[in-house]
Design a protein around this motif. Structure first.
Motif, short mmCIF file in Angstrom:
data_model
loop_
_atom_site.label_atom_id
_atom_site.label_comp_id
_atom_site.label_asym_id
_atom_site.label_seq_id
_atom_site.Cartn_x
_atom_site.Cartn_y
_atom_site.Cartn_z
N GLY A 1 9.96 -9.37 -1.03
CA GLY A 1 11.14 -10.11 -0.49
C GLY A 1 12.15 -9.60 0.51
N THR A 2 13.09 -9.52 0.30
CA THR A 2 14.43 -8.62 1.56
C THR A 2 14.22 -7.05 1.34
N HIS A 3 14.90 -7.00 2.24
CA HIS A 3 15.97 -5.77 2.18
C HIS A 3 16.24 -5.38 0.41
N GLU A 4 17.16 -6.09 0.78
CA GLU A 4 18.65 -5.61 -0.45
C GLU A 4 17.48 -5.74 -1.89
N GLU A 5 16.84 -7.21 -2.19
CA GLU A 5 15.78 -7.91 -3.18
C GLU A 5 15.24 -6.43 -3.65
N LEU A 6 14.51 -5.84 -2.55
CA LEU A 6 13.08 -4.51 -2.45
C LEU A 6 14.00 -2.93 -3.23
N LEU A 7 15.45 -3.07 -2.30
CA LEU A 7 16.18 -1.83 -3.44
C LEU A 7 16.39 -1.98 -5.22
N ARG A 8 16.67 -3.02 -5.35
CA ARG A 8 16.89 -3.04 -6.89
C ARG A 8 15.64 -3.59 -7.45
N ARG A 9 14.25 -4.08 -6.46
CA ARG A 9 12.92 -4.10 -7.48
C ARG A 9 12.19 -3.60 -7.03
N ILE B 1 12.25 2.49 7.44
CA ILE B 1 12.89 1.05 7.05
C ILE B 1 14.10 0.94 7.92
N ALA B 2 14.40 1.32 9.08
CA ALA B 2 15.72 0.99 10.07
C ALA B 2 14.82 -0.02 10.44
N SER B 3 12.93 0.10 10.79
CA SER B 3 12.46 -0.65 12.26
C SER B 3 12.39 -2.56 11.43
N ILE B 4 12.49 -2.64 9.83
CA ILE B 4 12.01 -3.64 9.16
C ILE B 4 12.81 -4.26 8.09
N GLU B 5 13.79 -3.50 8.49
CA GLU B 5 15.22 -3.95 7.44
C GLU B 5 15.72 -5.26 7.60
N HIS B 6 15.94 -5.82 8.67
CA HIS B 6 15.98 -6.40 9.21
C HIS B 6 15.13 -8.08 9.09
N ALA B 7 14.22 -7.68 8.06
CA ALA B 7 13.04 -9.18 8.66
C ALA B 7 13.11 -10.17 7.45
N ASP B 8 12.82 -10.94 7.81
CA ASP B 8 12.93 -12.33 6.94
C ASP B 8 12.37 -11.43 5.47
N ARG B 9 11.67 -11.30 5.23
CA ARG B 9 10.41 -10.17 4.23
C ARG B 9 10.20 -9.92 4.07
N ILE B 10 9.71 -8.78 3.60
CA ILE B 10 8.74 -7.14 3.45
C ILE B 10 7.89 -7.78 2.25
N LEU B 11 7.11 -6.96 3.18
CA LEU B 11 5.50 -6.81 1.70
C LEU B 11 5.61 -5.37 1.72
N VAL B 12 5.80 -4.19 0.47
CA VAL B 12 5.15 -3.07 -0.16
C VAL B 12 3.76 -3.15 -0.52
N LEU B 13 3.24 -2.89 0.44
CA LEU B 13 1.66 -2.13 -0.17
C LEU B 13 1.19 -1.22 -0.51
N GLU B 14 0.13 -0.75 -1.61
CA GLU B 14 0.15 0.03 -2.05
C GLU B 14 -0.96 -0.11 -2.72
N ASP B 15 -1.47 1.10 -2.55
CA ASP B 15 -3.19 0.95 -2.55
C ASP B 15 -3.97 -0.18 -2.73
N GLY B 16 -3.77 -0.64 -1.84
CA GLY B 16 -3.98 -1.47 -1.07
C GLY B 16 -3.72 -2.93 -1.38
N ARG B 17 -2.48 -3.37 -2.10
CA ARG B 17 -2.53 -4.51 -2.91
C ARG B 17 -1.44 -4.41 -2.83
N ILE B 18 -0.22 -6.04 -2.78
CA ILE B 18 0.76 -6.55 -3.06
C ILE B 18 1.61 -5.81 -3.66
#
Length: 603
Positions: free
Chosen positions: A581-589, A560-577
């Motif tokens: 959101g941002t690091h803080e948004e994804l920690l919540r959602r 996570i430390a390698s990407i937490e600075h990104a403008d936007r992060i995509l979470v990929l699961e079973d081939g789908r997004i």
């Protein structure tokens, strides 16, 4: 096989001179029995010593001319075959460079090595024996028959009756052996594949004490190759003996019938001896031709494999529309950044030197799907839909097998999307020339691959004309300059195969420097700092943030430390997004993102 003969066309003159010189040698050889008959009939029988000496000297001169013909044929046939093989090998290597990733996967590295070495060697051997031995056998067979007919037309009927039998036999043998030799080459593919896997993974083999298992695995592949080789050899071994039986039977019949003609005074003793010499020449010619047909049969099997490779789909193939749309897309992107991460203003100027045509770098996925093996295969990516603006940094995270590496492989068209569109600056990547696309998209893989040569050569691999200042600036940005400078020979340090004399982290940093030097519009980092410590990882990210302000970055990170600075992060699961959101948004959602972050914090 005829399709490959175009590689012999540039050397047509050597390919023509070789059989012409062989024809000269054969003519000289065919004169010898007639001269010998003259010695017997007009010299020995008549007691004419002068005729014997004179004819003997002529025979010696004829032999010397034949020697010149033989040497000339050897020289020119060798030149033609070696140059043919060199051009064919070069063309096949260039073809391999252009193959799409699915094509490379389909052939496999072991098969490609066999085709580029063993199969081409078979073709070279075929060209050589065709221009020398086959040409000699054909000329000698035809010439022997002609000379035999001139001596005794009646006695020659025996030979004329034998020829159709031999031709049918040779056709049958060729049809039997071609598929067998094809199987031999396929089994050799298997041997090479096991060997390459073992050599590339020898440290893993030793670490898990699996040497015995690898020996058994290689032994099985080697045994299959042996079985196929012996099967082909057993069939080919029938060729010579059966033809010898047919021809020796013909000689016996010729002796019986010719002896009767001699007894009746219809044929001179010397002429009968000459006739038998021509029959013997014909025997050796046809036996030799039969043996070389086995070489040609093996080459025919190799030719089919080479043509299959040459006809494989190339990722350089594109229509005229694509070529027109690709014109003018090759300039480098202007970089304007503040330079805080640089050690000196000179480094910054060195890195920014070169072509400065301002470019954008937007990237868009429109309902992209992918399945290995085409639309009918199992889907790995489903409805991937996102857009990255120029200069934006996108992080991609997910568990193993989620499809992260597959997703980024679609951008440089290492694999073709089976559904949807991928666009760069509004242009479908399928409408961009592959070479131009690869210049726009820089990729740094987790498994850093370096080449034999110096560190300097590896960093400037994508930009051969880079100056030393540019190379050092790229190395500083990748946090590689310090360890390179500490080496005894610095940037001129020679690397072993695949960079074996460097650590994993050092290889990754050199790979990053190699991509940064090309200044791509889109930079893809596939977990490329997994082997470096956190502090170095942080410094690399700071350099990238400063350097790549106008470059679109896609970062795959297991940490996570390698990407937490990104403008936007995509979470990929079973081939789908499943989240964005941002690091803080994804920690919540995102529960998955939160679980990954929590597990790493706990570690």
């Amino acid at each position: 096989m005829l399709k490959l003969m175009r590689y012999l066309k540039p050397y047509w003159w050597t390919a023509l001179l070789a059989p012409l010189f062989m024809l000269l040698e054969v003519i000289m050889d065919l004169l010898q029995p007639r001269l010998m008959a003259s010695i017997v009939n007009d010299g020995v029988t008549a007691g004419d010593l002068d005729h014997i000496v004179r004819t003997g000297l002529i025979m010696l001169g004829v032999a010397l001319v034949g020697l010149i013909g033989g040497v000339g044929c050897t020289v020119f046939s060798t030149q033609a075959s070696q140059r043919f093989g060199t051009d064919l090998r070069q063309s096949l290597f260039a073809k391999i460079q252009s193959l799409s990733a699915p094509s490379l996967d389909r052939f496999g590295s072991g098969s490609l090595v066999t085709r580029l070495t063993g199969d081409i060697a078979q073709m070279q051997q075929m060209v050589l024996v065709t221009l020398r031995i086959v040409a000699r056998c054909l000329f000698l067979a035809v010439g022997s028959i002609v000379m035999a007919v001139l001596i005794s037309p009646k006695l020659s009927l025996i030979l004329l009756a034998m020829i159709p039998v031999l031709v049918v036999f040779l056709v049958i043998m060729t049809k039997l052996t071609v598929p067998l030799y094809g199987a031999v080459q396929e089994k050799l593919d298997g041997v090479n594949a096991v060997l390459q896997e073992n050599l590339s993974g020898i440290r893993v083999v030793k670490a898990f004490v699996r040497g015995d298992y690898e020996e058994r695995r290689f032994g099985e592949a080697n045994g299959r190759f042996l079985a196929a080789s012996l099967k082909a050899a057993r069939v080919a071994a029938l060729n010579g003996p059966l033809m010898s039986v047919i021809l020796n039977f013909s000689i016996v019949v010729a002796l019986w019938y010719g002896g009767g003609l001699t007894e009746k005074g219809l044929l001179e003793v010397g002429s009968l001896a000459a006739f038998l010499a021509y029959v013997t020449e014909l025997l050796f010619a046809i036996v030799g031709l039969g043996g070389q047909l086995m070489v040609i049969a093996r080459a025919k099997a190799s030719a089919a494999r080479l043509v299959e490779l040459l006809d494989a789909r190339s990722d350089k193939a594109m229509d005229q529309r694509s070529a027109e749309q690709a014109v003018g897309l090759g300039a480098s992107l202007t970089r304007e950044a503040n330079g805080e991460a640089w050690e000196s203003a000179a480094d910054r100027r060195a890195f920014d030197s070169g072509t400065r045509n301002a470019r954008r770098g937007s990237l868009e996925f429109r309902r992209v799907g992918f399945a290995y093996g085409g639309a009918s295969g199992q889907r790995v990516l489903v409805d991937i839909d996102f857009q990255a603006e120029p200069g934006e940094t996108i992080g991609i995270v997910g568990v193993n097998g989620a499809g992260k590496s597959t997703l980024i492989s679609l951008i440089p068209r290492l694999y073709e999307a089976t559904e949807g569109q991928i666009l760069i600056d509004g242009t479908d990547i399928r409408d961009i020339a592959p070479e131009e696309l690869h210049r726009q998209v820089g990729v740094v893989l987790q498994q850093a691959l370096l080449f034999t040569g110096t560190i300097r050569d590896n960093i400037r691999y994508g930009k051969p004309d880079a100056t030393d200042e540019e190379i050092i600036a790229a190395a500083r940005a990748a946090q590689a300059h310090d360890f390179i400078a500490a080496l005894p020979h610095g940037y001129d340090t020679e690397l072993g195969q695949r960079g074996v004399n460097l650590s994993g982290g050092q290889k990754q940093r050199i790979s990053i420097a190699r991509s940064l030097l090309t200044k791509p519009r889109i930079l893809i980092l596939d977990d490329c700092t997994s082997a470096v410590d956190l502090n170095t990882d942080r410094r690399i990210r700071q350099s990238l943030q400063t350097l790549m302000q106008e470059t679109t970055c896609l970062i795959i990170g297991q940490r996570i430390a390698s990407i937490e600075h990104a403008d936007r992060i995509l979470v990929l699961e079973d081939g789908r997004i499943t989240a964005s959101g941002t690091h803080e948004e994804l920690l919540r959602r995102s529960r998955l993102y939160r679980d990954i972050a929590a597990s790493q914090q706990g570690a």
